[in-house]
Design a protein around this motif. Structure first.
Motif, short mmCIF file in Angstrom:
data_model
loop_
_atom_site.label_atom_id
_atom_site.label_comp_id
_atom_site.label_asym_id
_atom_site.label_seq_id
_atom_site.Cartn_x
_atom_site.Cartn_y
_atom_site.Cartn_z
N CYS A 39 0.93 -0.97 -0.46
CA CYS A 39 0.01 -0.14 0.76
C CYS A 39 0.71 1.22 -0.11
O CYS A 39 1.67 1.02 0.51
N ASP A 41 0.22 3.84 1.80
CA ASP A 41 0.43 4.00 3.13
C ASP A 41 2.22 4.64 3.06
O ASP A 41 3.11 3.55 3.62
N GLY A 64 -4.22 1.21 -1.22
CA GLY A 64 -4.77 0.05 -1.08
C GLY A 64 -3.92 -1.29 -1.18
O GLY A 64 -5.10 -2.30 -1.55
N HIS A 98 -2.43 -4.16 5.29
CA HIS A 98 -1.66 -3.53 6.35
C HIS A 98 -2.94 -2.84 7.56
O HIS A 98 -3.80 -3.08 6.62
N CYS A 101 -6.08 -0.18 7.57
CA CYS A 101 -5.52 0.92 5.68
C CYS A 101 -6.93 1.46 5.54
O CYS A 101 -8.01 1.01 5.41
N GLY A 102 -6.46 2.20 4.85
CA GLY A 102 -7.59 3.62 4.43
C GLY A 102 -8.21 3.50 3.31
O GLY A 102 -9.55 3.37 3.63
ZN LIG Z 1 -3.27 0.94 2.75
#
Ligand SMILES: [Zn+2]
Length: 189
Positions: A39, A41, A64, A98, A101-102
């Motif tokens: 991701c 992130d 994602g 993870h 995760c948004g």
């Molecule tokens: Zn994520």
């Protein structure tokens, strides 16, 4: 705000000299053993969590950790997958989801993404798993299911399919837990 110029100066003063031999070698050699799909992130740093040195991981990071199934209208992700497998000859592909995760949170909780149409389309297009779940922790369930879905998507890419048929590559699904630092395997990815 963090000063990136200061970070670069620090790298050149401390980090680079300590790895000068490695970088001299890498200047003319690119032989990563693993394609790591993670991701975007900021908290999921592939080299850090796998203890890898520069030159070891070929990395694709998307919102994602999504890898759309193969489509002839190639995009940057498909090209990177193809290059990693066909040109660089990686022997392993890891898809790493993870905690927290948004992207998965937005899906699991049906967030209104009307102000972010590109994100909404991306999450739809990549075929991220449905939100049907009996799990009490919807997000962590979806994180794992999504890793499975993306590993399956990877296998639709011709270069990956060929390497799988030749037993030249293995596919793996992981989930990184930010709070504990633990990495767990996703069964039957
Ligand atoms: Zn994520």
């Amino acid at each position: 705000m963090y000063d990136l110029a200061e970070g670069i100066a620090l790298f050149q003063r401390d980090t680079f000299p300590a790895k000068a031999d490695l970088f001299a070698h890498l200047a003319t050699t690119h032989r990563p053993h693993t394609l790591f799909v993670g991701c975007s992130d900021a908290r999921v740093v592939p080299e850090l969590i796998t203890g890898s040195e520069p030159g070891e991981l070929f990395v694709i990071r998307t919102a994602g950790n999504l890898v759309p199934a193969y489509h002839p209208a190639a995009d940057g992700i498909a090209a990177s997958v193809e290059y990693a497998v066909s040109a660089l000859g990686v022997s392993r592909i890891v898809v790493c989801g993870h905690s927290g995760c948004g992207a998965m949170t937005a899906l699991a909780e049906n967030h209104d993404l009307s102000a972010m149409p590109t994100t909404a389309e991306w999450l739809r297009r990549a075929g991220a798993s449905s939100t049907e779940t009996v799990d009490t922790d919807k997000v962590s369930h979806l994180v794992r299911e999504n890793v499975r879905a993306q590993v399956a998507n990877l296998a639709t890419h011709p270069a990956v399919a060929r390497a799988l048929a030749a037993h030249a590559i293995t596919l793996h699904g992981w989930v990184f837990d930010i709070a504990s630092g633990m990495v767990s395997a996703v069964d039957n990815p």
